[in-house]
Design an enzyme around this catalytic site. Structure first.
Site, PDB file in Angstrom:
ATOM      1  N   TYR A 165      -8.537  -6.623  -1.532  1.00 42.38           N
ATOM      2  CA  TYR A 165      -8.860  -7.780  -2.202  1.00 42.38           C
ATOM      3  C   TYR A 165      -9.927  -8.565  -1.151  1.00 42.38           C
ATOM      4  O   TYR A 165     -10.187  -9.607  -1.842  1.00 42.38           O
ATOM      5  CB  TYR A 165      -7.905  -8.269  -2.787  1.00 42.38           C
ATOM      6  CG  TYR A 165      -7.055  -7.772  -3.905  1.00 42.38           C
ATOM      7  CD1 TYR A 165      -7.234  -6.343  -3.958  1.00 42.38           C
ATOM      8  CD2 TYR A 165      -5.824  -8.268  -4.319  1.00 42.38           C
ATOM      9  CE1 TYR A 165      -6.347  -5.498  -4.795  1.00 42.38           C
ATOM     10  CE2 TYR A 165      -5.041  -7.628  -5.453  1.00 42.38           C
ATOM     11  CZ  TYR A 165      -5.433  -6.475  -5.769  1.00 42.38           C
ATOM     12  OH  TYR A 165      -4.453  -5.493  -6.611  1.00 42.38           O
TER      13      TYR A 165
ATOM     14  N   LYS B 250       1.530   3.645   2.289  1.00 39.66           N
ATOM     15  CA  LYS B 250       1.044   5.176   1.669  1.00 39.66           C
ATOM     16  C   LYS B 250       0.251   5.646   3.122  1.00 39.66           C
ATOM     17  O   LYS B 250      -0.702   6.233   3.007  1.00 39.66           O
ATOM     18  CB  LYS B 250      -0.015   5.050   0.631  1.00 39.66           C
ATOM     19  CG  LYS B 250      -0.349   6.509   0.016  1.00 39.66           C
ATOM     20  CD  LYS B 250       0.913   7.129  -0.783  1.00 39.66           C
ATOM     21  CE  LYS B 250       0.521   8.484  -1.113  1.00 39.66           C
ATOM     22  NZ  LYS B 250       1.691   9.240  -1.510  1.00 39.66           N
TER      23      LYS B 250
ATOM     24  N   ASP C 210       4.414   5.559  -4.047  1.00 42.54           N
ATOM     25  CA  ASP C 210       4.698   6.378  -5.408  1.00 42.54           C
ATOM     26  C   ASP C 210       6.182   6.523  -5.476  1.00 42.54           C
ATOM     27  O   ASP C 210       6.757   6.277  -6.611  1.00 42.54           O
ATOM     28  CB  ASP C 210       4.049   7.678  -5.324  1.00 42.54           C
ATOM     29  CG  ASP C 210       3.982   8.577  -4.163  1.00 42.54           C
ATOM     30  OD1 ASP C 210       4.348   7.843  -3.100  1.00 42.54           O
ATOM     31  OD2 ASP C 210       3.674   9.675  -4.283  1.00 42.54           O
TER      32      ASP C 210
ATOM     33  N   ASP D 276       0.772  -6.007  -5.631  1.00 42.95           N
ATOM     34  CA  ASP D 276       0.409  -6.408  -7.281  1.00 42.95           C
ATOM     35  C   ASP D 276       0.874  -5.627  -8.057  1.00 42.95           C
ATOM     36  O   ASP D 276       1.535  -5.939  -9.017  1.00 42.95           O
ATOM     37  CB  ASP D 276      -1.163  -6.322  -7.219  1.00 42.95           C
ATOM     38  CG  ASP D 276      -1.829  -7.207  -8.247  1.00 42.95           C
ATOM     39  OD1 ASP D 276      -1.091  -7.803  -9.070  1.00 42.95           O
ATOM     40  OD2 ASP D 276      -3.124  -7.158  -8.317  1.00 42.95           O
TER      41      ASP D 276
ATOM     42  N   ASP E  71       4.428  -6.327 -10.752  1.00 41.79           N
ATOM     43  CA  ASP E  71       4.350  -6.157 -12.303  1.00 41.79           C
ATOM     44  C   ASP E  71       5.282  -5.284 -12.842  1.00 41.79           C
ATOM     45  O   ASP E  71       6.019  -5.547 -13.958  1.00 41.79           O
ATOM     46  CB  ASP E  71       2.918  -5.973 -12.711  1.00 41.79           C
ATOM     47  CG  ASP E  71       1.955  -6.944 -12.621  1.00 41.79           C
ATOM     48  OD1 ASP E  71       2.339  -8.254 -12.261  1.00 41.79           O
ATOM     49  OD2 ASP E  71       0.668  -6.884 -12.781  1.00 41.79           O
TER      50      ASP E  71
END
Length: 342
Positions: free
Chosen positions: A132, A179, A212, A236, A240
């Site tokens: 970001y 990851k 994942d 992020d 959510d």
């Protein structure tokens, strides 16, 4: 007197922020609210300025900022929202995004197994690095040969301090999510600093999951998590997902925090929802619980706990908005919470 800056913002932001301020006022703590109601998409479209230097001075001179929501379909693209949110995150070094998630009533969970519904955890997201930071570009744009590059930034300092914060707020367990099997360079930094942090905190149950697998485990059994720490983009997404397991984004609070200075930008996760703005249907609980996080950071822990208990009771009694099973409007739902403050 403690001064709090307030940015009601766009869409449903002013409506839910009003209810949050009324809850804060109900305690009679003498908080002073400096409302920057000109910081919105309308001003940006008129002037080209989302957040002025004077606005930033007012914000940095306060004890914290309560934000409603930023975003308006008239302000196409990402510049407006980035000029408000990311400017504050980067200039004030709000390197922690802390999102607590707790299920207030079992009927709100989408999970079918009753024994695995009681989610009560926090996602600690690195907030100033990752994908970001807007480093990258495009070559041969809008052609069949287009190439677009977004660069993920990972630093020793950024990873170290967000892991350190996650460890500091945990009482039982911390899970680091990355990851590193597919993103090896930044992954090595996360893995090395995670191992060092675990060695310093043998009192905590520590674990590691790839992102994942973490998403899958959250849906399988969210009760296994207490604190999840991860990078900007994964945090992020996972926060959510976790919020949806606890009743939806309308319930979800957050704070963008610099633990060193104690300054925080407190905001509900839900966004500006322009399609329901002005209809008195927005859920104010995310904003109210964000205000409770502000109270806690200011040292008013009993008052913060009282807000949490009041929102739980309001939800249990269905004195809430339609998205979580009630029939009240935004203002009436806020009034119900205030009535239940102990």
């Amino acid at each position: 007197m403690t001064r709090i800056t307030v940015i009601p913002g766009d869409g449903i932001g002013p409506e839910v922020t009003e209810q949050a301020l009324l809850v804060l006022d109900a305690f009679g703590l003498g908080l002073e609210f400096d409302v920057l109601d000109h910081v919105n998409a309308g001003t940006f479209l008129e002037t080209g300025v989302a957040l002025s230097d004077v606005d930033v001075e007012r914000i940095t001179g306060s004890a914290g900022t309560l934000l409603g929501a930023v975003g308006d379909p008239r302000a196409a693209g990402t510049r407006y929202a980035r000029d408000v949110l990311l400017r504050l995150r980067f200039e004030l070094d709000l390197y922690v995004n802390y999102r607590p998630v707790r299920l207030p009533d079992a009927r709100l969970s989408p999970l079918r197994r009753a024994g695995r519904r009681e989610i009560d955890c926090a996602v600690v997201r690195e907030n100033t690095e990752g994908l970001y930071v807007d480093i990258g570009g495009a070559l041969r744009s809008r052609t069949e040969a287009e190439v677009a590059v977004d660069t993920e930034v990972t630093t020793h300092l950024g990873v170290y301090r967000v892991i350190d914060y996650a460890m500091s707020v945990a009482s039982r367990a911390v899970c680091m999510v990355d990851k590193s099997n597919a993103v090896p360079n930044g992954g090595r930094v996360w893995q090395r600093l995670w191992r060092a942090a675990c060695a310093e905190r043998p009192d905590l149950e520590t674990s590691h999951l790839y992102v994942d697998v973490a998403a899958m485990r959250l849906v399988q059994d969210p009760t296994q998590f207490e604190v999840i720490v991860t990078n900007n983009s994964y945090g992020d997404i996972l926060s959510d997902l976790a919020a949806e397991l606890a009743g939806g984004l309308g319930m979800a609070p957050s704070v963008n925090l610099n633990p060193g200075t104690g300054f925080g930008l407190y905001e509900p996760v839900h966004g500006s929802a322009p399609d329901i703005a002005g209809t008195d249907t927005a859920n104010p609980i995310g904003a109210v619980l964000s205000a409770a996080l502000l109270l806690d950071q200011l040292g008013y822990r009993d008052e913060a706990a009282a807000v949490g208990a009041a929102t739980d009771r309001a939800v249990a009694d269905r004195r809430c908005t339609a998205d979580i099973g009630g029939s009240l409007g935004t203002r009436a739902a806020g009034e119900a919470i205030r009535d239940l403050l102990a």
